[in-house]
Design a protein around this motif. Structure first.
Motif, PDB file in Angstrom:
ATOM      1  N   SER A 237     -35.095 -24.714  86.082  1.00 62.65           N
ATOM      2  CA  SER A 237     -35.899 -24.710  84.871  1.00 62.65           C
ATOM      3  C   SER A 237     -35.132 -24.216  83.647  1.00 62.65           C
ATOM      4  O   SER A 237     -35.686 -24.152  82.567  1.00 62.65           O
TER       5      SER A 237
ATOM      6  N   GLU B 136     -32.942 -24.409  80.501  1.00 62.81           N
ATOM      7  CA  GLU B 136     -32.870 -25.549  79.581  1.00 62.81           C
ATOM      8  C   GLU B 136     -31.472 -25.661  78.980  1.00 62.81           C
ATOM      9  O   GLU B 136     -31.126 -24.960  78.032  1.00 62.81           O
TER      10      GLU B 136
ATOM     11  N   GLU C  82     -39.592 -33.142  86.367  1.00 63.67           N
ATOM     12  CA  GLU C  82     -39.096 -31.839  85.891  1.00 63.67           C
ATOM     13  C   GLU C  82     -38.518 -32.004  84.481  1.00 63.67           C
ATOM     14  O   GLU C  82     -38.825 -31.219  83.580  1.00 63.67           O
TER      15      GLU C  82
ATOM     16  N   LEU D 134     -41.225 -32.613  81.958  1.00 67.53           N
ATOM     17  CA  LEU D 134     -41.905 -31.371  81.562  1.00 67.53           C
ATOM     18  C   LEU D 134     -41.138 -30.646  80.462  1.00 67.53           C
ATOM     19  O   LEU D 134     -41.718 -30.195  79.470  1.00 67.53           O
ATOM     20  N   ARG D 135     -39.823 -30.542  80.657  1.00 68.78           N
ATOM     21  CA  ARG D 135     -38.998 -29.825  79.680  1.00 68.78           C
ATOM     22  C   ARG D 135     -38.992 -30.562  78.347  1.00 68.78           C
ATOM     23  O   ARG D 135     -39.101 -29.944  77.279  1.00 68.78           O
TER      24      ARG D 135
ATOM     25  N   SER E 201     -42.188 -30.110  76.516  1.00 64.15           N
ATOM     26  CA  SER E 201     -42.297 -28.773  75.902  1.00 64.15           C
ATOM     27  C   SER E 201     -41.468 -28.721  74.619  1.00 64.15           C
ATOM     28  O   SER E 201     -41.842 -28.035  73.659  1.00 64.15           O
TER      29      SER E 201
ATOM     30  N   LEU F 161     -43.543 -30.199  71.939  1.00 66.60           N
ATOM     31  CA  LEU F 161     -44.576 -29.264  71.479  1.00 66.60           C
ATOM     32  C   LEU F 161     -43.998 -28.147  70.622  1.00 66.60           C
ATOM     33  O   LEU F 161     -44.698 -27.583  69.775  1.00 66.60           O
ATOM     34  N   GLU F 162     -42.735 -27.839  70.855  1.00 64.09           N
ATOM     35  CA  GLU F 162     -42.098 -26.855  69.973  1.00 64.09           C
ATOM     36  C   GLU F 162     -42.026 -27.405  68.548  1.00 64.09           C
ATOM     37  O   GLU F 162     -42.179 -26.665  67.583  1.00 64.09           O
TER      38      GLU F 162
ATOM     39  N   PRO G  70     -47.029 -28.622  67.983  1.00 64.66           N
ATOM     40  CA  PRO G  70     -48.004 -28.228  69.021  1.00 64.66           C
ATOM     41  C   PRO G  70     -49.290 -29.038  68.964  1.00 64.66           C
ATOM     42  O   PRO G  70     -50.113 -28.943  69.882  1.00 64.66           O
TER      43      PRO G  70
ATOM     44  N   GLN H 171     -47.550 -33.367  79.935  1.00 66.65           N
ATOM     45  CA  GLN H 171     -47.201 -32.217  80.787  1.00 66.65           C
ATOM     46  C   GLN H 171     -48.174 -32.092  81.964  1.00 66.65           C
ATOM     47  O   GLN H 171     -47.756 -31.861  83.102  1.00 66.65           O
TER      48      GLN H 171
ATOM     49  N   LEU I 168     -47.199 -32.424  85.866  1.00 62.47           N
ATOM     50  CA  LEU I 168     -47.526 -31.402  86.882  1.00 62.47           C
ATOM     51  C   LEU I 168     -48.290 -32.031  88.038  1.00 62.47           C
ATOM     52  O   LEU I 168     -48.066 -31.685  89.209  1.00 62.47           O
TER      53      LEU I 168
ATOM     54  N   LEU J 237     -45.989 -33.817  90.209  1.00 59.98           N
ATOM     55  CA  LEU J 237     -45.180 -32.869  90.997  1.00 59.98           C
ATOM     56  C   LEU J 237     -45.998 -32.204  92.104  1.00 59.98           C
ATOM     57  O   LEU J 237     -45.475 -31.400  92.865  1.00 59.98           O
TER      58      LEU J 237
ATOM     59  N   GLU K 253     -51.739 -25.661  88.728  1.00 60.98           N
ATOM     60  CA  GLU K 253     -51.056 -25.410  87.456  1.00 60.98           C
ATOM     61  C   GLU K 253     -51.463 -26.477  86.429  1.00 60.98           C
ATOM     62  O   GLU K 253     -51.624 -26.172  85.243  1.00 60.98           O
TER      63      GLU K 253
ATOM     64  N   TRP L 104     -53.065 -25.692  82.848  1.00 60.76           N
ATOM     65  CA  TRP L 104     -52.441 -26.190  81.621  1.00 60.76           C
ATOM     66  C   TRP L 104     -53.397 -27.125  80.865  1.00 60.76           C
ATOM     67  O   TRP L 104     -53.423 -27.126  79.636  1.00 60.76           O
TER      68      TRP L 104
ATOM     69  N   ARG M 195     -57.324 -26.652  72.436  1.00 60.89           N
ATOM     70  CA  ARG M 195     -56.893 -27.246  71.159  1.00 60.89           C
ATOM     71  C   ARG M 195     -57.563 -28.597  70.923  1.00 60.89           C
ATOM     72  O   ARG M 195     -57.929 -28.923  69.809  1.00 60.89           O
TER      73      ARG M 195
ATOM     74  N   THR N 258     -31.211 -19.164  77.068  1.00 61.44           N
ATOM     75  CA  THR N 258     -32.214 -19.725  76.170  1.00 61.44           C
ATOM     76  C   THR N 258     -33.568 -19.103  76.492  1.00 61.44           C
ATOM     77  O   THR N 258     -33.965 -19.095  77.662  1.00 61.44           O
TER      78      THR N 258
ATOM     79  N   SER O  75     -39.513 -21.672  76.664  1.00 57.23           N
ATOM     80  CA  SER O  75     -40.387 -22.243  75.643  1.00 57.23           C
ATOM     81  C   SER O  75     -41.829 -21.796  75.881  1.00 57.23           C
ATOM     82  O   SER O  75     -42.286 -21.770  77.036  1.00 57.23           O
ATOM     83  N   PRO O  76     -42.539 -21.437  74.822  1.00 55.62           N
ATOM     84  CA  PRO O  76     -43.954 -21.064  75.013  1.00 55.62           C
ATOM     85  C   PRO O  76     -44.796 -22.270  75.415  1.00 55.62           C
ATOM     86  O   PRO O  76     -45.951 -22.119  75.808  1.00 55.62           O
ATOM     87  N   TYR O  77     -44.186 -23.458  75.317  1.00 59.40           N
ATOM     88  CA  TYR O  77     -44.936 -24.672  75.660  1.00 59.40           C
ATOM     89  C   TYR O  77     -44.520 -25.232  77.023  1.00 59.40           C
ATOM     90  O   TYR O  77     -44.811 -26.372  77.339  1.00 59.40           O
ATOM     91  N   TYR O  78     -43.793 -24.403  77.783  1.00 61.71           N
ATOM     92  CA  TYR O  78     -43.446 -24.827  79.141  1.00 61.71           C
ATOM     93  C   TYR O  78     -44.545 -24.317  80.081  1.00 61.71           C
ATOM     94  O   TYR O  78     -44.872 -23.132  80.061  1.00 61.71           O
ATOM     95  N   PRO O  79     -45.126 -25.185  80.861  1.00 62.71           N
ATOM     96  CA  PRO O  79     -46.305 -24.770  81.662  1.00 62.71           C
ATOM     97  C   PRO O  79     -45.938 -23.811  82.795  1.00 62.71           C
ATOM     98  O   PRO O  79     -44.782 -23.747  83.210  1.00 62.71           O
ATOM     99  N   PRO O  80     -46.921 -23.086  83.304  1.00 62.54           N
ATOM    100  CA  PRO O  80     -46.664 -22.241  84.483  1.00 62.54           C
ATOM    101  C   PRO O  80     -46.358 -23.136  85.675  1.00 62.54           C
ATOM    102  O   PRO O  80     -46.897 -24.227  85.785  1.00 62.54           O
ATOM    103  N   ARG O  81     -45.474 -22.663  86.545  1.00 61.94           N
ATOM    104  CA  ARG O  81     -45.095 -23.488  87.702  1.00 61.94           C
ATOM    105  C   ARG O  81     -45.610 -22.868  88.993  1.00 61.94           C
ATOM    106  O   ARG O  81     -45.938 -21.685  89.047  1.00 61.94           O
ATOM    107  N   ALA O  82     -45.651 -23.700  90.006  1.00 57.83           N
ATOM    108  CA  ALA O  82     -46.194 -23.260  91.303  1.00 57.83           C
ATOM    109  C   ALA O  82     -45.259 -22.245  91.954  1.00 57.83           C
ATOM    110  O   ALA O  82     -44.041 -22.349  91.823  1.00 57.83           O
TER     111      ALA O  82
ATOM    112  N   ARG P 215     -51.462 -23.630  99.434  1.00 57.82           N
ATOM    113  CA  ARG P 215     -52.606 -24.006  98.614  1.00 57.82           C
ATOM    114  C   ARG P 215     -52.799 -25.527  98.646  1.00 57.82           C
ATOM    115  O   ARG P 215     -53.896 -26.039  98.628  1.00 57.82           O
TER     116      ARG P 215
END
Lengths: 256, 289
Positions: free
Chosen positions: A6, A8, A43, A46-47, A50, A53-54, A57, A66, A70, A73, A78, A82, A89, B3, B6-13, B20
């Motif tokens: 993950s 970047e 993957e 997703l990056r 994001s 969105l930076e 948003p 995203q 997920l 994946l 999750e 999300w 929003r 780095t 990012s605040p816009y990167y989602p939570p991951r499993a 689960r």
């Protein structure tokens, strides 16, 4: 997934752009995210989303992307979390509502999934994804009407391989491999150079015990993209198959 | 330099995600069936499902096969009657088998309707569930009160429990357990089992063996097979004498040794006594020793 996946790092495309003194913007990252998604590199998608969105948003498509990544994946919980964050929003974004419906459906909360799917259909706008998501939820509910939703999605996107590929992936998730293979083969007709399509076709053939055809599909995928990680992994998986996998494939062909 | 995320990167499993996923996969297959399909199945309200579990054969009626359901319930009722009346006989075992088969089939039909994906496994799953949840616990419960014992004259039903008072002359069922042989019994092996005998003497009684008779407090009673030819004893506070009838296969053992072993196994304590045999079980009259 290892612990560094993950992180970047700037990839070659981004470096080249900087070298050419072109600053990557929202559209650039969105395009990269969409390409990664279509290449089944969720993957990376997703990056890239994001990054979008930076920049902005308020880009609801990136939020939806995203959530969908997920889901692909297999991280449904999750995806739901999300989607909830995104819906704060954009509470009426149809694709977002549909994506949450899919996440809920795959988590087993079919009642809520149907409610969100209904809400997504009530909003204005009719995209193929809304119908794909509807079909996904109905498959989770084991409803026969699901087939009609996929037909509707295909009607809305004639000649779009991506919709057919997604339909194949949905059916494969619900272990309806014969239908999934049909959709994957349709997608191949429209995009014979798509690595992800060849891979999906191969996985469906493998699940049905059609080893020779699956081998051919995976080899096609590797020829198209020799460095593709999934193609290599698929060929490895095929080589490691035992008698139990053969038996399961035979059983699935008998009782699809 | 690292780095910042990012605040816009989602939570991951996390690492628990696969578990689960297993649960999600299971619940996604099950939940819809039990929330949505209940309404589709004819008359299958939750109480109806519960009744399908409890009442053998009702499952057929619950999914709309009313005639089949009624016939199955009637057969199960008849089987129950056979089981009660013929308790301990082979026909009772057959009746239980028939009931279990119909019960599993009817509950399996309900499950197959609820979860069509698992219809092939529905009846076996129902059978295992019913065995574990109903039939085996029920058998254990019945086994706390009643025990069929195979006597030479036929099956005798024993009402289990320790009687408050046990008098001379009463017939009791008692446990015969193999124990470490004494020196005299060195070549003797007794199988575990259940004895069904009349009590010849009670605690405190004086028992004397003679070649002609057995005297209990001086009163003669007929000699039984393999009784000692001589000797006497006074029964302890927790000892009864119930002369056990064994099928003996002896290979050159002395009669005195056999008699000593019989006497040892015929002295019964309260702990070994299982209960009192019932003289009548519906129309069946027990032939007691």
């Amino acid at each position: 997934m290892n612990r560094f996946n993950s992180l970047e790092f700037r990839d070659d495309g981004e470096s080249r752009l900087e070298a050419a003194s072109v600053r990557p913007d929202e559209a650039f990252h969105f395009e990269r995210a969409s390409a990664a998604f279509a290449d089944s590199d969720f993957e990376q998608a997703l990056r890239a989303y994001s990054k979008v969105l930076e920049f902005n948003p308020q880009n609801s498509a990136a939020w939806t992307g995203q959530v969908r990544a997920l889901i692909e994946l297999g991280e449904f919980h999750e995806a739901k979390v999300w989607a909830d964050k995104a819906l704060e929003r954009f509470p009426t974004a149809p694709d977002l509502l549909a994506a949450k419906a899919v996440a809920l459906g795959r988590l087993g909360d079919t009642k809520a999934a149907l409610a969100f799917s209904d809400a997504s259909m009530e909003e204005r706008g009719e995209t193929p994804y809304l119908w794909l998501a509807r079909g996904d939820v109905l498959l989770a509910c084991q409803e026969k009407r699901a087939a009609a939703c996929f037909e509707k999605a295909l009607l809305l996107a004639p000649g779009d391989w991506l919709v057919r590929w997604l339909a194949a992936r949905i059916h494969a998730y619900y272990r309806k491999f014969t239908t999934a293979l049909r959709f994957a083969q349709e997608a191949l007709q429209w995009n014979p150079a798509g690595v992800s399509v060849w891979l999906e076709t191969g996985h469906c053939q493998l699940a049905l015990g059609l080893h020779e055809l699956a081998l051919h599909s995976f080899q096609q995928a590797r020829e198209l993209s020799p460095a593709h990680e999934h193609a290599r992994a698929a060929l490895l998986q095929l080589a490691r198959r035992g008698w139990w996998d053969h038996l399961r494939g035979f059983w699935r062909r008998l009782f699809p | 330099m690292k780095t910042p995320p990012s605040p816009y990167y989602p939570p991951r499993a996390g690492f628990w995600s696969p578990w689960r996923m297993v649960w999600s996969g299971f619940s996604s297959r099950i939940s819809h069936s039990f929330t949505q399909r209940l309404g589709i199945v004819v008359g299958l309200a939750p109480w109806s499902l519960a009744l399908s579990i409890v009442l053998p054969g009702f499952g057929f009626a619950a999914i709309g096969w009313r005639r089949v359901g009624l016939a199955a319930i009637a057969v199960c009722a008849a089987a129950l009657l056979v089981f009660i009346l013929g308790f301990g006989l082979p026909c009772a075992t057959t009746a239980v088998a028939v009931t279990l088969a119909l019960h599993s089939a009817s509950l399996g039909a309900v499950l197959a309707r609820l979860v069509p994906h698992w219809r092939a496994a529905a009846a076996p799953m129902a059978c295992v569930f019913l065995l574990l949840a109903i039939y085996l616990p029920l058998q254990a419960e019945i086994g706390k009160f009643l025990l069929p014992v195979q006597a030479p004259s036929g099956v005798v039903i024993v009402h289990l429990g320790h009687p408050v008072r046990l008098d001379r002359g009463e017939v009791v069922a008692y446990r015969i357990s193999s124990r470490a042989p004494s020196e005299a019994e060195a070549h003797l092996y007794v199988h575990d089992g259940i004895g069904l005998e009349r009590l010849l003497a009670q605690p405190g009684d004086a028992v004397e063996f003679t070649p002609a008779a057995c005297l209990v407090n001086g009163s003669p009673i007929p000699r039984r097979e393999h009784m000692p030819a001589g000797g006497s004893l006074i029964l302890g506070p927790d000892q009864w004498l119930a002369w056990t009838s064994f099928a003996v296969r002896s290979h050159g053992m002395k009669e005195e040794d056999i008699a000593a072993a019989f006497l040892a196994h015929s002295l019964v304590s309260r702990r070994d006594i299982l209960g009192i045999p019932l003289r009548n079980w519906f129309w069946r009259r027990a032939v007691l020793p």
